[in-house]
Design a protein around this motif. Structure first.
Motif, mmCIF file in Angstrom:
data_model
loop_
_atom_site.group_PDB
_atom_site.id
_atom_site.type_symbol
_atom_site.label_atom_id
_atom_site.label_comp_id
_atom_site.label_asym_id
_atom_site.label_seq_id
_atom_site.Cartn_x
_atom_site.Cartn_y
_atom_site.Cartn_z
ATOM 1 N N TRP A 77 1.250 -5.330 -9.171
ATOM 2 C CA TRP A 77 0.021 -4.950 -8.481
ATOM 3 C C TRP A 77 -0.512 -6.061 -7.596
ATOM 4 O O TRP A 77 -0.404 -7.240 -7.919
ATOM 5 N N GLU B 107 -7.258 3.050 -6.860
ATOM 6 C CA GLU B 107 -6.422 3.077 -5.667
ATOM 7 C C GLU B 107 -7.296 2.983 -4.422
ATOM 8 O O GLU B 107 -8.501 3.257 -4.468
ATOM 9 N N PHE C 112 0.840 -1.200 0.000
ATOM 10 C CA PHE C 112 0.000 0.000 0.000
ATOM 11 C C PHE C 112 0.880 1.256 0.000
ATOM 12 O O PHE C 112 0.631 2.196 -0.753
ATOM 13 N N VAL D 118 -4.456 -2.275 -5.548
ATOM 14 C CA VAL D 118 -5.575 -1.856 -6.382
ATOM 15 C C VAL D 118 -6.859 -2.409 -5.770
ATOM 16 O O VAL D 118 -6.985 -3.619 -5.564
ATOM 17 N N ARG D 119 -7.799 -1.504 -5.484
ATOM 18 C CA ARG D 119 -9.094 -1.896 -4.919
ATOM 19 C C ARG D 119 -10.033 -2.313 -6.038
ATOM 20 O O ARG D 119 -10.162 -1.633 -7.053
ATOM 21 N N GLY E 292 2.102 2.162 -3.268
ATOM 22 C CA GLY E 292 1.078 2.471 -4.267
ATOM 23 C C GLY E 292 0.765 1.314 -5.187
ATOM 24 O O GLY E 292 0.297 1.508 -6.309
ATOM 25 N N GLN E 293 0.985 0.100 -4.699
ATOM 26 C CA GLN E 293 0.807 -1.077 -5.541
ATOM 27 C C GLN E 293 -0.475 -1.859 -5.264
ATOM 28 O O GLN E 293 -0.694 -2.908 -5.849
#
Length: 106
Positions: free
Chosen positions: A94, A70, A30, A36-37, A33-34
């Motif tokens: 991701w 994100e 997280f 993905v929701r 930034g990796q």
């Protein structure tokens, strides 16, 4: 001569790699930034398959609709506070995650 796997083969492979994970275990990803929701109404395997197949138009549509993207800071905090158990699958770099805690499975 090797051929690339079909979508069904890829989906089957990804299904075997999908598991539950606690949010605390995803903090490093997280922070990078990796993460993905994926919205609970979407099929996590379908989204992962489309990402792996580089289906940019479909992925962009999901992002525009707010169904993929994100993890918002308030969502991350909520997940952290309860150490949420999420479904996850990795499509390097991701990590796709899905919170199905409030979603009824059919």
């Amino acid at each position: 001569m090797s051929s690339s796997p079909s979508r069904d083969e890829l989906k089957t492979k990804l299904n075997l790699e999908t598991s539950r994970i606690r949010w605390h275990e995803l903090q490093t990803y997280f922070a990078r930034g990796q993460v993905v929701r994926v919205a609970p109404e979407l099929d996590l395997l379908e989204v992962a398959t489309e990402l792996a197949a580089d289906n940019k138009p479909r992925f962009e549509r999901w992002m525009k609709d707010g169904r993929v993207g994100e993890v918002a800071p308030d969502t991350a905090q909520s997940w952290y506070d309860r150490n949420a158990e999420l479904w996850a699958v990795v499509i390097a770099p991701w990590v796709l995650v899905q919170d199905r805690s409030g979603h009824v499975l059919h």
